[in-house]
Design an enzyme around this catalytic site. Structure first.
Site, mmCIF file in Angstrom:
data_model
loop_
_atom_site.group_PDB
_atom_site.id
_atom_site.type_symbol
_atom_site.label_atom_id
_atom_site.label_comp_id
_atom_site.label_asym_id
_atom_site.label_seq_id
_atom_site.Cartn_x
_atom_site.Cartn_y
_atom_site.Cartn_z
ATOM 1 N N GLY A 157 39.609 32.718 45.384
ATOM 2 C CA GLY A 157 40.739 33.673 45.306
ATOM 3 C C GLY A 157 41.118 34.824 46.187
ATOM 4 O O GLY A 157 40.065 35.127 46.621
ATOM 5 N N GLN A 159 43.515 43.162 49.067
ATOM 6 C CA GLN A 159 42.143 42.781 50.094
ATOM 7 C C GLN A 159 42.583 42.718 51.387
ATOM 8 O O GLN A 159 41.721 42.641 52.336
ATOM 9 C CB GLN A 159 41.467 41.676 49.628
ATOM 10 C CG GLN A 159 40.762 41.784 48.228
ATOM 11 C CD GLN A 159 39.969 40.686 47.620
ATOM 12 O OE1 GLN A 159 40.759 39.750 47.222
ATOM 13 N NE2 GLN A 159 38.787 40.522 48.276
ATOM 14 N N CYS A 170 32.588 38.685 45.577
ATOM 15 C CA CYS A 170 33.653 39.256 46.117
ATOM 16 C C CYS A 170 33.858 39.405 47.578
ATOM 17 O O CYS A 170 33.018 39.622 48.107
ATOM 18 C CB CYS A 170 34.248 40.650 45.545
ATOM 19 S SG CYS A 170 35.777 41.097 46.067
ATOM 20 N N LEU A 171 34.949 38.749 48.228
ATOM 21 C CA LEU A 171 35.189 38.770 49.639
ATOM 22 C C LEU A 171 35.044 40.122 50.297
ATOM 23 O O LEU A 171 34.750 40.252 51.480
ATOM 24 C CB LEU A 171 36.259 37.898 50.228
ATOM 25 C CG LEU A 171 36.135 36.462 49.807
ATOM 26 C CD1 LEU A 171 37.410 35.670 50.184
ATOM 27 C CD2 LEU A 171 35.068 35.684 50.494
ATOM 28 N N HIS A 180 39.706 38.627 37.791
ATOM 29 C CA HIS A 180 39.123 39.339 38.804
ATOM 30 C C HIS A 180 40.192 39.866 39.977
ATOM 31 O O HIS A 180 40.279 40.988 40.440
ATOM 32 C CB HIS A 180 38.056 38.507 39.639
ATOM 33 C CG HIS A 180 37.287 38.948 40.890
ATOM 34 N ND1 HIS A 180 35.946 39.144 40.918
ATOM 35 C CD2 HIS A 180 37.993 39.239 42.010
ATOM 36 C CE1 HIS A 180 35.773 39.716 42.324
ATOM 37 N NE2 HIS A 180 36.921 39.364 42.868
ATOM 38 N N GLU A 181 41.127 38.836 40.402
ATOM 39 C CA GLU A 181 42.003 39.101 41.409
ATOM 40 C C GLU A 181 43.090 40.072 40.869
ATOM 41 O O GLU A 181 43.781 40.725 41.674
ATOM 42 C CB GLU A 181 42.600 37.685 41.633
ATOM 43 C CG GLU A 181 41.805 36.542 42.306
ATOM 44 C CD GLU A 181 40.800 37.356 43.336
ATOM 45 O OE1 GLU A 181 41.226 38.169 44.164
ATOM 46 O OE2 GLU A 181 39.829 36.629 43.503
ATOM 47 N N HIS A 239 41.949 43.507 41.209
ATOM 48 C CA HIS A 239 42.165 43.981 42.610
ATOM 49 C C HIS A 239 43.551 44.643 42.976
ATOM 50 O O HIS A 239 43.793 45.705 43.551
ATOM 51 C CB HIS A 239 42.211 42.875 43.752
ATOM 52 C CG HIS A 239 40.727 42.621 44.043
ATOM 53 N ND1 HIS A 239 40.109 43.290 44.876
ATOM 54 C CD2 HIS A 239 40.105 41.316 44.166
ATOM 55 C CE1 HIS A 239 38.694 42.679 45.198
ATOM 56 N NE2 HIS A 239 38.802 41.452 44.813
HETATM 57 NI NI NI Z 1 37.314 39.990 44.981
#
Ligand code: NI
Length: 176
Positions: A45, A50, A97-98, A139-140, A143
């Site tokens: 995701g 981000q 998380c990225l 989670h997304e 963000h």
């Molecule tokens: Ni994340």
């Protein structure tokens, strides 16, 4: 086009993304670039914030739970202006998380969610999810409100994860 993923503690990650007024070609281009970036980074995701874009866009490709090898594109979805309509139950899952690479932590989330969004053509749709998809959606969506998974930890645990993250960054800098 592969976009650069912003890493914690970059202050842009605290951005509250703005609602998209009309889903036009520039939004579709953002969606396509985000999908390419998500696959390149081996994520399931990715949220617009981000990649430094302040519009409310999320892309996801969450594998089915019985899937060993991820079937790329099978569960691919793009959500514009997503909002949680309802939640149910509680669950605990070890998230990463990225934007906070190298660390994970158990995060408490709702077990089931109903989310409303626009698709890439601007058409409204609703999705009901449980399991990993429900977690990834929450989670997304976080963000898009400038919230990271580490913000959902207790203060003590958050400090521990931050320290570990800082240490891994220093190691990375020394790596050849
Ligand atoms: Ni994340």
């Amino acid at each position: 086009m592969i976009l650069e993923i912003i890493k914690y503690p970059d202050p842009f990650l605290k951005t509250h993304a703005a609602r998209v007024e009309s889903v036009d070609d520039s939004v579709r281009k953002l969606i396509d670039d985000m999908i390419e970036t998500m696959y390149y980074a081996r994520g399931i995701g990715l949220a617009s914030v981000q990649v430094g874009d302040p519009r409310q866009v999320v892309v996801l490709d969450v594998p089915d739970e019985d899937e060993n090898e991820r079937a790329k594109g099978k569960n691919l979805m793009a959500l514009v202006n997503p909002e949680i309509v309802s939640t149910e139950g509680e669950t605990l899952y070890e998230e990463g998380c990225l934007s906070v690479p190298g660390v994970t932590a158990d995060v408490e989330r709702a077990a089931r969610v109903k989310v409303r969004a626009l698709d890439r053509d601007g058409k409204p749709f609703e999705i009901e999810a449980d399991g990993l998809l429900a977690i990834a959606l929450q989670h997304e969506l976080d963000h898009l409100s400038g919230v990271l998974f580490i913000d959902r930890l207790s203060r003590l645990k958050r400090e521990l994860v931050k320290r570990k993250y800082k240490k891994s960054l220093e190691t990375e800098e020394r790596a050849i």
